[in-house]
Design a protein around this motif. Sequence first.
Motif, PDB file in Angstrom:
ATOM      1  N   PHE A  11     -13.639   1.908   7.712  1.00 37.69           N
ATOM      2  CA  PHE A  11     -11.697   2.337   8.813  1.00 37.69           C
ATOM      3  C   PHE A  11     -10.824   1.720   7.855  1.00 37.69           C
ATOM      4  N   ARG A  12     -11.188   0.313   7.642  1.00 37.04           N
ATOM      5  CA  ARG A  12     -10.676  -0.059   6.770  1.00 37.04           C
ATOM      6  C   ARG A  12      -9.976  -0.525   5.058  1.00 37.04           C
ATOM      7  N   ILE A  13     -10.943   0.706   4.802  1.00 36.61           N
ATOM      8  CA  ILE A  13     -10.770   1.693   3.411  1.00 36.61           C
ATOM      9  C   ILE A  13      -9.319   2.425   3.629  1.00 36.61           C
ATOM     10  N   LEU A  14      -9.861   2.964   4.606  1.00 39.02           N
ATOM     11  CA  LEU A  14      -9.082   4.161   4.946  1.00 39.02           C
ATOM     12  C   LEU A  14      -7.648   3.945   5.398  1.00 39.02           C
ATOM     13  N   VAL A  15      -7.928   3.225   6.341  1.00 36.84           N
ATOM     14  CA  VAL A  15      -5.881   2.135   6.292  1.00 36.84           C
ATOM     15  C   VAL A  15      -5.205   2.105   5.383  1.00 36.84           C
ATOM     16  N   ILE A  16      -6.164   1.448   4.533  1.00 34.81           N
ATOM     17  CA  ILE A  16      -5.771   0.516   2.797  1.00 34.81           C
ATOM     18  C   ILE A  16      -5.206   2.135   2.167  1.00 34.81           C
ATOM     19  N   LEU A  17      -5.778   2.972   1.964  1.00 34.44           N
ATOM     20  CA  LEU A  17      -5.524   4.575   0.665  1.00 34.44           C
ATOM     21  C   LEU A  17      -4.334   5.598   2.159  1.00 34.44           C
ATOM     22  N   PHE A  18      -4.612   5.967   2.908  1.00 34.80           N
ATOM     23  CA  PHE A  18      -3.628   5.896   3.441  1.00 34.80           C
ATOM     24  C   PHE A  18      -2.398   5.278   3.903  1.00 34.80           C
ATOM     25  N   SER A  19      -2.638   4.024   4.315  1.00 31.77           N
ATOM     26  CA  SER A  19      -0.857   3.482   4.030  1.00 31.77           C
ATOM     27  C   SER A  19      -0.346   3.062   2.790  1.00 31.77           C
ATOM     28  N   LYS A 212     -14.094  -3.254  18.902  1.00 27.25           N
ATOM     29  CA  LYS A 212     -13.306  -4.829  18.796  1.00 27.25           C
ATOM     30  C   LYS A 212     -13.259  -5.017  17.317  1.00 27.25           C
ATOM     31  N   GLN A 213     -14.454  -4.626  16.497  1.00 27.63           N
ATOM     32  CA  GLN A 213     -14.167  -5.403  15.148  1.00 27.63           C
ATOM     33  C   GLN A 213     -12.616  -4.575  14.648  1.00 27.63           C
ATOM     34  N   ALA A 214     -13.130  -3.272  14.837  1.00 31.52           N
ATOM     35  CA  ALA A 214     -12.096  -1.996  14.018  1.00 31.52           C
ATOM     36  C   ALA A 214     -10.468  -2.775  14.403  1.00 31.52           C
ATOM     37  N   LYS A 215     -10.236  -3.417  15.505  1.00 32.87           N
ATOM     38  CA  LYS A 215      -9.048  -4.176  15.453  1.00 32.87           C
ATOM     39  C   LYS A 215      -8.086  -4.853  14.549  1.00 32.87           C
ATOM     40  N   GLN A 216      -9.053  -5.563  14.157  1.00 32.43           N
ATOM     41  CA  GLN A 216      -8.955  -6.693  13.397  1.00 32.43           C
ATOM     42  C   GLN A 216      -8.882  -5.684  11.834  1.00 32.43           C
ATOM     43  N   THR A 217     -10.156  -4.759  11.543  1.00 31.47           N
ATOM     44  CA  THR A 217     -10.012  -4.390  10.312  1.00 31.47           C
ATOM     45  C   THR A 217      -8.225  -3.587   9.716  1.00 31.47           C
ATOM     46  N   PHE A 218      -7.875  -2.923  10.927  1.00 35.42           N
ATOM     47  CA  PHE A 218      -7.043  -2.463  11.184  1.00 35.42           C
ATOM     48  C   PHE A 218      -5.444  -3.069  10.394  1.00 35.42           C
ATOM     49  N   PHE A 219      -5.349  -4.581  11.190  1.00 37.01           N
ATOM     50  CA  PHE A 219      -4.396  -5.400  11.032  1.00 37.01           C
ATOM     51  C   PHE A 219      -4.913  -5.596   9.402  1.00 37.01           C
ATOM     52  N   ILE A 223      -2.363  -5.137   6.084  1.00 33.08           N
ATOM     53  CA  ILE A 223      -2.132  -6.143   5.467  1.00 33.08           C
ATOM     54  C   ILE A 223      -1.981  -5.562   3.540  1.00 33.08           C
ATOM     55  N   ILE A 224      -3.285  -5.736   3.351  1.00 33.09           N
ATOM     56  CA  ILE A 224      -3.813  -5.352   2.297  1.00 33.09           C
ATOM     57  C   ILE A 224      -2.676  -4.165   1.649  1.00 33.09           C
ATOM     58  N   GLY A 225      -2.701  -3.496   2.038  1.00 29.08           N
ATOM     59  CA  GLY A 225      -1.799  -1.976   1.472  1.00 29.08           C
ATOM     60  C   GLY A 225      -0.437  -2.777   1.433  1.00 29.08           C
ATOM     61  N   GLY A 226      -0.058  -3.518   1.770  1.00 28.94           N
ATOM     62  CA  GLY A 226       1.581  -3.568   1.835  1.00 28.94           C
ATOM     63  C   GLY A 226       1.577  -4.841   1.102  1.00 28.94           C
ATOM     64  N   LEU A 227       0.330  -5.435   0.842  1.00 28.95           N
ATOM     65  CA  LEU A 227       1.214  -6.392  -0.913  1.00 28.95           C
ATOM     66  C   LEU A 227       0.786  -4.980  -1.907  1.00 28.95           C
TER      67      LEU A 227
END
Length: 367
Positions: A11-19, A212-219, A223-227
């Motif tokens: 999910f973290r990777i998907l958030v990064i690539l999507f953002s 619950k852990q996915a909430k932190q990976t969303f943040f 952050i990673i995608g924005g940087l």
Amino acid sequence: MKSEKISTRQFRILVILFSIGTTILVIPAAIAGTAQQDAWISAILGIGIGLLLVTLITSLASRYPNLTLVEINEKLLGRWLGKTVSLGFVFFSFISAAGLLFQVGTFLTTQMMPDTPIEMIIILFACVVIMGIRLGLETLARSAEILFAFFIILFIILVVSIAPQIDFQNIQPVFEVRVKSIIWSSLIFFSIFCLPSVVLLMVFPVSVIQPKQAKQTFFSGIIIGGLLLTIIIVLGILVLGVDGASRQIYPSYAIARRINVGGFFQRIEVIMAIMWFISMYFKLVFYFYAAITGLAQTLKVKDYRPLTLPFGMIMVVMSVTLHPDILDYIQYNKGIFMVHASTYGLFLPLLLLGISAFRKKERNQTE
């Protein structure tokens, strides 16, 4: 519909690539024209505002961990109003997918394959998108894990290879432009970079193994995608200058064209384009996935897969008819898209969270 699950890492990777998505191609020009050499400050402010939005989205999702956004709409707004709002969300996701498909075709025909009809490129790319969605969320997540490694490697190659052409004079003086211009640019960055993240509520947290852990990976994903985007913006200004970065339609691609190490390592922009194809693909996939699954849930269709082909064909037609050229699409992103994205990415979650909090307060008073 069949329940599909992905890990928090996926999910973290998907958030990064999507953002990142197509933002990596257009955002340097979009904000450099207004904030000039202070565009990187606007990007950092945009990330900060984006984290507030993620707080809003995750707060809503944590109240209904077993429901998607469409299902939350019906639960809180009622059957008919909820369905109406959900159809508006589906339209927003679908029209955004068609716009991205148009941008893919325009990028390839103007930068790499000028003699190829844009319709053929759009059809081929749409076929890959439809294929990925039909294979399911789990398959998409696993492929994202593999492709993300290539994305990071190519990104590092880009930064290291272009480093000799950096001119720090291009980013000086700092804070020369008006604060109003910096804030406006940060809002443009925020609207393109973060507001579309609301479509991930069709996946988060209902399809993530550890919500619950996915909430932190969303943040962390935001952050990673924005940087990564901030680095591209800084490189665009340092290498091309403010005028060069703001005049180019695709500044990051222009940076790759400048790579020349020892007169031998050069003309690798086609290889670098693979990095952009990866991020563009996953952003387009999840726009279309949100539209198709949202429509299926609104209409109470058990399986979304039969909808992918007919609506994929409609998406192709819309992508070649909505915008006459790339300049019209850019103006759309700066105007109408910001209104649509704000409506469904900011005001809708605020409304739903407010209704949820009000109902919870009423229940507590009744008890």
